[in-house]
Write a protein that holds these residues in place. Structure first.
Motif, PDB file in Angstrom:
ATOM      1  N   THR A 279      -6.992  13.603  -3.913  1.00 43.12           N
ATOM      2  CA  THR A 279      -6.098  12.488  -3.835  1.00 43.12           C
ATOM      3  C   THR A 279      -5.625  12.209  -2.374  1.00 43.12           C
ATOM      4  O   THR A 279      -5.529  11.013  -2.008  1.00 43.12           O
ATOM      5  CB  THR A 279      -4.768  12.728  -4.757  1.00 43.12           C
ATOM      6  OG1 THR A 279      -5.143  13.081  -5.933  1.00 43.12           O
ATOM      7  CG2 THR A 279      -3.930  11.418  -4.860  1.00 43.12           C
TER       8      THR A 279
ATOM      9  N   LEU B  53      -2.349   4.989  -7.138  1.00 43.12           N
ATOM     10  CA  LEU B  53      -3.376   5.854  -7.120  1.00 43.12           C
ATOM     11  C   LEU B  53      -3.331   7.487  -7.302  1.00 43.12           C
ATOM     12  O   LEU B  53      -3.999   7.816  -7.973  1.00 43.12           O
ATOM     13  CB  LEU B  53      -4.125   5.531  -5.453  1.00 43.12           C
ATOM     14  CG  LEU B  53      -5.379   6.276  -5.079  1.00 43.12           C
ATOM     15  CD1 LEU B  53      -6.683   5.788  -6.061  1.00 43.12           C
ATOM     16  CD2 LEU B  53      -5.674   5.924  -3.803  1.00 43.12           C
ATOM     17  N   GLY B  54      -2.237   7.705  -6.678  1.00 42.36           N
ATOM     18  CA  GLY B  54      -1.828   9.130  -7.103  1.00 42.36           C
ATOM     19  C   GLY B  54      -1.589   9.587  -8.372  1.00 42.36           C
ATOM     20  O   GLY B  54      -2.036  10.492  -8.977  1.00 42.36           O
TER      21      GLY B  54
ATOM     22  N   LYS C 221      -0.457   3.407  -2.966  1.00 39.87           N
ATOM     23  CA  LYS C 221      -0.526   5.064  -3.104  1.00 39.87           C
ATOM     24  C   LYS C 221      -0.014   5.711  -4.085  1.00 39.87           C
ATOM     25  O   LYS C 221      -0.434   6.804  -4.717  1.00 39.87           O
ATOM     26  CB  LYS C 221      -0.090   5.398  -1.795  1.00 39.87           C
ATOM     27  CG  LYS C 221      -0.831   4.997  -0.577  1.00 39.87           C
ATOM     28  CD  LYS C 221      -0.017   5.276   1.053  1.00 39.87           C
ATOM     29  CE  LYS C 221      -0.110   6.891   1.368  1.00 39.87           C
ATOM     30  NZ  LYS C 221      -1.432   7.226   1.678  1.00 39.87           N
TER      31      LYS C 221
ATOM     32  N   TRP D 204       0.859  -1.207  -0.067  1.00 43.88           N
ATOM     33  CA  TRP D 204       0.057   0.140  -0.004  1.00 43.88           C
ATOM     34  C   TRP D 204       1.063   1.234   0.175  1.00 43.88           C
ATOM     35  O   TRP D 204       0.580   2.127  -0.921  1.00 43.88           O
ATOM     36  CB  TRP D 204      -1.070   0.126   1.218  1.00 43.88           C
ATOM     37  CG  TRP D 204      -1.655   1.108   1.377  1.00 43.88           C
ATOM     38  CD1 TRP D 204      -1.708   2.121   2.253  1.00 43.88           C
ATOM     39  CD2 TRP D 204      -2.709   1.862   0.293  1.00 43.88           C
ATOM     40  NE1 TRP D 204      -2.702   2.992   2.151  1.00 43.88           N
ATOM     41  CE2 TRP D 204      -3.273   3.010   0.959  1.00 43.88           C
ATOM     42  CE3 TRP D 204      -3.049   1.386  -1.118  1.00 43.88           C
ATOM     43  CZ2 TRP D 204      -3.898   3.776   0.270  1.00 43.88           C
ATOM     44  CZ3 TRP D 204      -3.847   2.244  -1.654  1.00 43.88           C
ATOM     45  CH2 TRP D 204      -4.461   3.496  -0.871  1.00 43.88           C
TER      46      TRP D 204
ATOM     47  N   GLY E 244      -4.144   8.467  -1.664  1.00 47.39           N
ATOM     48  CA  GLY E 244      -3.131   8.595  -2.750  1.00 47.39           C
ATOM     49  C   GLY E 244      -1.927   9.646  -2.232  1.00 47.39           C
ATOM     50  O   GLY E 244      -2.168  10.333  -1.401  1.00 47.39           O
ATOM     51  N   TYR E 245      -0.885   9.549  -3.065  1.00 50.95           N
ATOM     52  CA  TYR E 245       0.035  10.667  -2.772  1.00 50.95           C
ATOM     53  C   TYR E 245      -0.407  12.147  -3.682  1.00 50.95           C
ATOM     54  O   TYR E 245      -0.223  11.861  -4.971  1.00 50.95           O
ATOM     55  CB  TYR E 245       1.356  10.169  -3.305  1.00 50.95           C
ATOM     56  CG  TYR E 245       1.920   9.196  -2.276  1.00 50.95           C
ATOM     57  CD1 TYR E 245       2.110   9.418  -0.907  1.00 50.95           C
ATOM     58  CD2 TYR E 245       2.607   7.922  -2.885  1.00 50.95           C
ATOM     59  CE1 TYR E 245       2.557   8.359  -0.196  1.00 50.95           C
ATOM     60  CE2 TYR E 245       3.291   7.003  -1.764  1.00 50.95           C
ATOM     61  CZ  TYR E 245       3.021   7.307  -0.514  1.00 50.95           C
ATOM     62  OH  TYR E 245       3.558   6.214   0.199  1.00 50.95           O
TER      63      TYR E 245
END
Length: 424
Positions: free
Chosen positions: A258, A212-213, A209, A204, A263-264
């Motif tokens: 985000t 996702l970002g 992350k 994760w 996320g980042y």
């Protein structure tokens, strides 16, 4: 500190930031060097501990540095013309995949061996110093976007300049990719055995992350770019209207979204800027977007540097000792150049002199201020002043050394390129 004095200091600082770029252009001195020095003078003239207290307020400093970083990431992304791709960006991928982890490991080893830090604190120090920041040495950045026919050749030259592109794109991405290693240091400090959280960190914190970002930022940038350039609703075609506030709206909205979903946000903002630029690369609207972001970035950077300079003269370096000085010097002059050189071995995109330039110009700055402030706002970190001392020293050394060296080094490289082109 009286509010009236704060206004005066910020006003004088802004005046310096306004008039100095033209005055210092082509000289072996940078605006951040002067602003940092102005902050030191402010710290000497203001009595008491006031100049040091703002920078040591971890949460306030983290939020200010955070805003500065995300605004600068939008500007960096908008300035990059080159489309994303494995081959086109291969120098950048090498710097991120090899040089950055080697730098983190090198600093962690130095911090543990020289300063006597615990392993978690040493890992945290390596992660805090990992992000690079070409904003503080503008000579090594790609030039801002320009309209074709109005300096368009400069954009082409900047984009085809592998040194400037590598340093700019590296800084755009490693401001986000250092975060998993900051978390690694914090997890080692406060979450018990690595067997309890190691898999979570890998799946994760390190991978999930980031993905996702990148996804949120890229698709949000595409959507905003298509709206601004191609929307069927005239009022939404902001490129025709010429309203550059889209850049700030995208910066803060994408970052907030985000972060809300885990996320980042740093990575998302940079990816969003690349997405907006990819929709329509030659429109003059990019120039308007970049100019607005650049002005806000200059103001925020000014405030952070003034705070840092004032804190330096008010005692921020009191915990700095010779082992910590050794870490900062060795990092800038040995670890980063060696890691950068090794990561770029065998690449056909850079000559030998260009490879050394990319390896050596790992400018440290606002990203490191953010990460350290963020870490110190947790309850796990006990070595706050000790870490501030070595990080602040490294930033100042980088601002001075890279600020002095940027103009002559890049001028020399440009001259060599012109010579090779003429000989060909």
């Amino acid at each position: 500190m009286p509010p009236e004095l704060v206004y005066l200091i910020i006003g004088l600082g802004l005046l310096l930031a306004t008039v100095l770029p033209k005055m210092l252009h082509g000289r072996a001195m940078s605006v951040p060097m002067v602003v940092l020095g102005f902050g030191v003078v402010v710290g000497l003239l203001v009595p008491g501990d006031d100049p040091m207290s703002p920078i040591l307020n971890a949460q306030a400093t983290a939020h200010l540095a955070e805003a500065t970083v995300i605004v600068s990431l939008m500007g960096v992304g908008l300035a990059l013309e080159r489309p994303l791709g494995w081959r086109r960006w291969r120098v950048t991928w090498r710097l991120l995949g090899l040089a950055m982890p080697l730098c983190i490991a090198g600093v962690a080893l130095l911090g543990w061996w020289s300063m006597g830090l615990t392993v978690p604190a040493a890992v945290l120090l390596g992660a805090v110093l990992a992000p690079t920041d070409p904003v503080l040495a503008s000579e090594v950045q790609v030039p801002p976007p320009t309209t074709p026919g109005e300096g368009g050749s400069d954009v082409e030259d900047g984009d085809n300049d592998e040194v400037r592109f590598a340093l700019t794109s590296e800084a755009g991405l490693n401001d986000a990719l250092a975060f998993p290693f900051v978390y690694l240091g914090l997890f080692l400090m406060g979450r018990g055995s690595i067997s309890d959280w190691g898999l979570e960190w890998v799946l994760w914190t390190l991978v999930g992350k980031i993905l996702l970002g990148a996804a949120v930022g890229w698709f949000a940038g595409l959507a905003l770019g298509r709206m601004a350039f191609w929307s069927r609703v005239p009022l939404l075609r902001l490129a025709e209207i010429g309203n550059p506030l889209l850049a700030l709206a995208a910066t803060f909205a994408v970052y907030g979204l985000t972060e809300l979903i885990g996320g980042y946000g740093f990575l998302a903002v940079f990816a969003a800027a690349l997405g907006i630029r990819s929709v329509e690369r030659s429109h003059h609207y990019h120039q308007q977007l970049h100019e607005l972001v650049e002005q806000l970035e200059a103001i925020l950077t000014l405030v952070v540097l003034l705070m840092l300079g004032a804190a330096l003269s008010a005692g921020l370096l009191l915990e700095l000792d010779w082992p910590a000085v050794l870490v900062g010097v060795a990092f800038l002059f040995v670890v980063r150049p060696a890691a950068g050189w090794l990561s770029l071995l065998g690449t056909p995109d850079l000559s030998r002199s260009e490879r050394w330039t990319v390896a050596g110009f790992g400018v440290r700055g606002i990203g490191s201020v953010f990460y350290l402030s963020y870490a110190l706002s947790s309850e796990y970190v006990a070595e706050g002043l000790q870490l501030w001392g070595v990080v602040a020293f490294t930033i100042v050394l980088s601002v001075v050394v890279h600020g002095v060296a940027a103009t002559p080094v890049m001028t020399s490289l440009d001259r060599l390129r012109r010579g090779r082109s003429a000989a060909a």
